[in-house]
Design a protein around this motif. Structure first.
Motif, short mmCIF file in Angstrom:
data_model
loop_
_atom_site.label_atom_id
_atom_site.label_comp_id
_atom_site.label_asym_id
_atom_site.label_seq_id
_atom_site.Cartn_x
_atom_site.Cartn_y
_atom_site.Cartn_z
N VAL A 25 99.54 18.33 2.74
CA VAL A 25 99.38 17.43 3.87
C VAL A 25 100.60 17.58 4.75
O VAL A 25 101.70 17.21 4.35
CB VAL A 25 99.23 15.97 3.40
CG1 VAL A 25 99.01 15.05 4.60
CG2 VAL A 25 98.10 15.82 2.41
N GLN A 29 99.78 13.88 9.39
CA GLN A 29 98.34 14.00 9.21
C GLN A 29 97.79 12.88 8.32
O GLN A 29 98.40 12.55 7.30
CB GLN A 29 98.00 15.34 8.57
CG GLN A 29 96.50 15.61 8.56
CD GLN A 29 96.19 16.97 7.97
OE1 GLN A 29 96.50 17.25 6.83
NE2 GLN A 29 95.57 17.82 8.77
N VAL A 31 94.79 11.88 5.92
CA VAL A 31 93.72 12.50 5.17
C VAL A 31 92.83 11.42 4.55
O VAL A 31 93.33 10.49 3.94
CB VAL A 31 94.30 13.38 4.03
CG1 VAL A 31 93.18 13.99 3.21
CG2 VAL A 31 95.19 14.45 4.61
N CYS A 192 100.68 5.20 11.62
CA CYS A 192 100.93 6.58 11.19
C CYS A 192 101.27 7.45 12.40
O CYS A 192 102.14 8.31 12.35
CB CYS A 192 99.73 7.15 10.45
SG CYS A 192 99.54 6.44 8.82
N ARG A 193 100.57 7.21 13.52
CA ARG A 193 100.84 7.98 14.74
C ARG A 193 102.25 7.69 15.24
O ARG A 193 103.01 8.59 15.56
CB ARG A 193 99.84 7.61 15.84
CG ARG A 193 98.43 8.03 15.55
CD ARG A 193 98.14 9.47 15.97
NE ARG A 193 96.77 9.82 15.65
CZ ARG A 193 96.37 10.25 14.44
NH1 ARG A 193 97.24 10.40 13.47
NH2 ARG A 193 95.10 10.53 14.23
N PRO A 198 102.62 10.99 7.31
CA PRO A 198 101.42 11.49 6.62
C PRO A 198 100.86 10.41 5.70
O PRO A 198 101.62 9.58 5.20
CB PRO A 198 101.94 12.66 5.81
CG PRO A 198 103.38 12.39 5.58
CD PRO A 198 103.85 11.56 6.74
N THR A 213 89.96 9.28 10.41
CA THR A 213 90.96 10.20 9.86
C THR A 213 90.94 11.56 10.55
O THR A 213 90.01 11.90 11.28
CB THR A 213 90.74 10.41 8.35
OG1 THR A 213 89.44 10.96 8.16
CG2 THR A 213 90.86 9.12 7.60
N ASP A 214 92.04 12.34 10.29
CA ASP A 214 92.17 13.67 10.89
C ASP A 214 91.48 14.73 10.06
O ASP A 214 91.12 15.80 10.55
CB ASP A 214 93.65 14.06 10.99
CG ASP A 214 94.47 13.03 11.73
OD1 ASP A 214 93.92 12.43 12.66
OD2 ASP A 214 95.63 12.82 11.35
N ARG A 215 91.38 14.44 8.78
CA ARG A 215 90.92 15.49 7.87
C ARG A 215 90.27 14.81 6.67
O ARG A 215 90.69 13.72 6.28
CB ARG A 215 92.13 16.30 7.43
CG ARG A 215 91.91 17.30 6.32
CD ARG A 215 93.24 17.93 5.97
NE ARG A 215 93.23 18.68 4.74
CZ ARG A 215 94.34 19.07 4.13
NH1 ARG A 215 95.52 18.78 4.62
NH2 ARG A 215 94.26 19.76 3.01
N PRO A 229 87.76 19.29 8.76
CA PRO A 229 87.76 18.24 9.77
C PRO A 229 86.57 17.31 9.58
O PRO A 229 85.55 17.73 9.00
CB PRO A 229 87.64 19.01 11.08
CG PRO A 229 86.99 20.29 10.71
CD PRO A 229 87.45 20.61 9.33
#
Lengths: 275, 267, 270
Positions: A25, A29, A31, A192-193, A198, A213-215, A229
């Motif tokens: 990770v 990011q 997850v 988180c941003r 992460p 989520t991003d992933r 993704p």
């Protein structure tokens, strides 16, 4: 950044909860970890801060090998990993402020924490975090006087008070209604941003995972069966992860959940026994 | 990010909000402690002399003598055990109707008050005081002890049973009432199944308490192993006293373990 | 689909085997009761028993009215009684708290040695009534309120210790886990994860025990361990029934007040 290699967990009963799980990770990011109950999601995130002891494999946080640490070093590593729990797991009978400050326990000595005399910077930071999650006016209330959504916000503030380099989030919305769930997910994402943090979110609700989520990592019977993704989550992939009305698998899953719980309990007990 | 946050935080008082009251309570407690500790008079020469006896008692406890006074011990033990069992059985049998009568949700008001006052009398009077009176009335021996323990059992079981009946799930009682059941049928179908496991648990617990109490009331002459203990202590026979105490501890432990199993089995 | 049997099924509350066992169990209980009754009343002199109503009427007629003037000699013993109960409870708490942490399976430092020892101390002090402790301590330390305080303290250890260690064992493990995950040390896990959870039950248990101790300390004087029981003993020996009545009324009053205080405090905590 978090790097997991060949992580395997076999419970005493011989059931394999995780087999050869590997992924990375990168910084910033988020997850989403999805999969049927008992696929090993809960075990996986608890292996990262070693609330559950992995059988083999390694976990690297930045350059630190978490799996090789001894007790004192492990505590110092844990304070770098914030954790948010399914049923909030606040210390119900302490005030909101004390709960947030308890995120600093790894940084202050015993007497300081016992007398509640935290450094001024910690207290200012705690107020800032409470303001961030919108609860600054509730600082002196007892945790059990808050609603579910508010308690989870306190849980988030506590995790952030640790100044973490990684967030582990275990079913943050499982005991919340749909609207509050979305608010909490949005808050987690924003934080988180802001901090480039992460995070691994273990989540039941596929739609919520896809939306925020991003992933996505899909876990099935302890193995990674999908990693990509959110847009890659097609009907076929979901069938692969959750199976098609495979009820026997679900029942085994419940049994595995109970096992994970028992293991956790035993671990916590072992720690306490050493007191 | 321009707001300055405070750098100090004090835990707000949890129980007593007023600062004056808190200080007053603390000072009051301190004064009380000083006064109370001041009333302790210690006769040090007596204590020093007693230390030697204390040592002999510890020695007696570690090397108990079961044989010399075995006749007294076994007689007393037998009396204690039989008294415990009979008084628990009779006490529970009497306390069931009283407990039902003292439950507000099933009994008429006048029955409720009568039963509550019986329970209150039984609970307010110390076993020892009751034993003194029963010994005065019925003569020395196990019978007075049996009556004492029965009387105490009624208050204990009656109160807890009544509270239990008041706490039952009303929906079940309502459902049975809706079938047109009589009062006795209501008790049998709606109340009994709900409170039975707890009644059994309470009875076992009371059996345990009655045994322990039976060791005490012997001191005032109500039979049982307490009489043997009193004799051996007043004669400074600490090894026999140690043996009796060990027997009491062993029986209490055994009954605690077995009642734990029984309770699990009942559930 | 199930096969419907040809005959109408007979419904029975219990199977025959179960019924038999149940009856056998009841029979055994009754037999045991009869045997116990026989053993117990072997040495009972029934003449006394049948004479009891007359004796009761006799004592009753002599016990009333209570001798109110005796009250002035009761204030000091009453104060002693309250002190015995309070100081004894405090001393008992001081010894019981560490013992409870040693005895609770989730906080004990050594499962094989310290825990069994702590459990034994708890059971031993709990099995022996405070009056017996007082008897023992009076014979060792001599009469006085010190023996009473120690007797109350010893009996309280077992009671408070047992309830407290059970409360410690019932703590919510997820709160402990969350504190562990912050990197807290073991002392911190104890003070943040466990102590706040058991504190309310600790207060409740202590006040409850204090209430019981007031009752118990009222009779310790019977064996010479100070307090109002000494007056009761001497009045009984002199057959001064009006004084006995007054003492019992005073004890009852104290018990009622202490029960009221304890109920209030416990209510305030919860």
């Amino acid at each position: 950044m978090l790097r997991i290699e060949g992580l395997t967990k076999t419970y005493k009963t011989g059931d394999k909860a995780l087999s050869e799980v590997s992924f990375e990770v990168p910084k910033g990011q988020v997850v989403g970890l999805i999969g049927p109950s008992g696929a090993g999601k809960s075990t996986l995130i608890r292996c990262i801060n070693r609330l559950v002891e992995p059988t083999s494999g390694t976990v690297h946080l930045n350059d630190l090998n978490v799996t090789g640490l001894r007790a004192g070093e492990l505590r110092r590593a844990r304070r770098r990993i914030g954790m948010i729990f399914q049923e909030y797991a606040l210390v119900e009978r302490l005030t909101v402020m004390e709960n947030v400050l308890s995120g600093r326990l790894g940084y202050v000595g015993f007497w300081r924490s016992f007398m509640r005399r935290y450094p001024g910077s910690d207290i200012a930071n705690a107020f800032r975090l409470l303001d961030r999650v919108g609860l600054v006016s509730h600082a002196d209330k007892r945790a059990d006087a808050l609603s579910g959504g508010q308690r989870q916000r306190v849980g988030i503030a506590r995790a952030l008070a640790q100044d973490p380099e990684l967030l582990l989030i275990d079913e943050p919305t499982a005991s919340l209604d749909p609207k509050t769930s979305r608010q909490i997910m949005r808050l987690i994402m924003e934080i988180c941003r802001e901090r480039g943090l992460p995070a691994i979110i273990n989540i039941h609700d596929v739609v919520l995972a896809q939306q925020f989520t991003d992933r996505i990592i899909g876990l099935q019977a302890g193995r990674v069966v999908f990693d990509g993704p959110p847009s890659g989550l097609t009907e076929t992939v979901l069938t692969q992860i959750y199976g098609e009305e495979d009820w026997t698998a679900m029942r085994n899953g419940a049994a595995e959940d109970a096992e994970a719980e028992a293991e956790e309990k035993a671990q916590a007990e072992k720690m306490l026994r050493a007191l | 990010m321009s707001t300055a946050y405070p750098t100090t935080w004090r835990k707000p008082p949890q129980m007593i909000q007023s600062r004056g009251l808190r200080v007053a309570l603390a000072v009051g407690a301190l004064i009380y402690l000083v006064l109370a500790i001041g009333t302790i008079e210690v006769n040090w020469t007596r204590v020093v002399a007693g230390m030697e006896r204390g040592q002999r008692f510890v020695a007696g406890f570690l090397q108990p003598d079961f044989t010399t006074r075995w006749r007294d011990i076994s007689n007393g033990l037998m009396e204690s055990l039989t008294m415990t069992f009979t008084s628990t059985v009779v006490g529970v049998l009497i306390s069931v109707p009283i407990g039902v009568g003292a439950a507000r949700n099933v009994a008429p008001v006048w029955v409720y008050y009568i039963c509550r006052s019986i329970i209150a009398t039984s609970r307010a009077l110390q076993e020892i005081i009751v034993a003194i009176f029963f010994v005065a009335l019925f003569g020395f021996g196990a019978f007075a002890g049996f009556l004492t323990l029965t009387f105490a059992t009624i208050g204990f079981i009656g109160k807890l049973l009544a509270e239990d009946i008041e706490d039952i799930d009303e929906a079940q009682a309502e459902a049975i009432r809706a079938t047109g059941a009589s009062w006795l049928q209501l008790i049998n179908y709606a109340i009994q199944p709900q409170v039975m496991p707890r009644l059994i648990g309470l009875s076992l617990y009371r059996l345990d308490i009655n045994f322990r109490e039976s060791a005490v009331i012997g001191i005032v002459g109500a039979g049982g192993i307490g009489a043997a203990l009193n004799t051996s202590l007043s004669r400074y026979e600490y090894s026999s006293a140690g043996a009796i105490l060990l027997i009491i501890i062993a029986i209490v432990m055994a009954s605690e373990y077995s009642s734990g199993y029984l309770r699990k089995w009942v559930k | 689909m199930s096969v419907v049997s040809a005959e109408t099924p007979v419904w029975a509350h219990r199977t025959p085997r179960k019924r038999l066992l149940l009856w056998a169990g009841w029979l055994a209980c009754v037999a045991l009761f009869v045997w116990c009754w026989e053993r117990m009343t072997q040495r009972t002199i029934w003449a006394f028993v049948w004479d009891a109503p007359t004796a009761a009427a006799d004592i009753g007629s002599r016990a009333f009215p209570p001798r109110w003037s005796y009250m002035e000699r009761l204030w000091a013993p009453l104060w002693d009684t309250i002190n015995i109960a309070t100081l004894g409870t405090l001393l008992g708490i001081m010894m019981a708290v560490p013992l409870a942490f040693l005895a609770a399976s989730n906080t004990t430092p050594s499962r094989l040695i310290l825990r069994p020892v702590a459990l034994f101390v708890i059971v031993a002090t709990r099995s022996i009534n405070s009056l017996i402790w007082a008897l023992l301590l009076v014979s060792i330390l001599g009469p006085g309120i010190l023996a009473g305080i120690l007797a109350i303290a010893l009996r309280s250890i077992g009671f408070i210790g047992k309830l407290l260690y059970e409360a410690i064992e019932e703590t919510d493990i997820s709160q402990v886990e969350a504190i562990t995950a912050t990197g807290a040390s073991q002392g911190q896990i104890l003070t943040y994860g466990i102590v706040p959870q058991v504190l309310p039950s600790f207060y409740g248990i202590s006040v409850f025990r204090w209430d019981i101790n007031i009752r118990e300390s009222a009779i310790l004087g019977l064996v010479g361990a100070g307090g109002i029981g000494a007056q009761l003993n001497s009045s009984l020996n002199m057959l001064a029934w009006p004084q006995v009545t007054l003492i019992i009324l005073v004890i009852l009053g104290t018990v009622v007040v202490s029960e009221w205080i304890s109920a209030k405090v416990r209510h305030a905590i919860i």
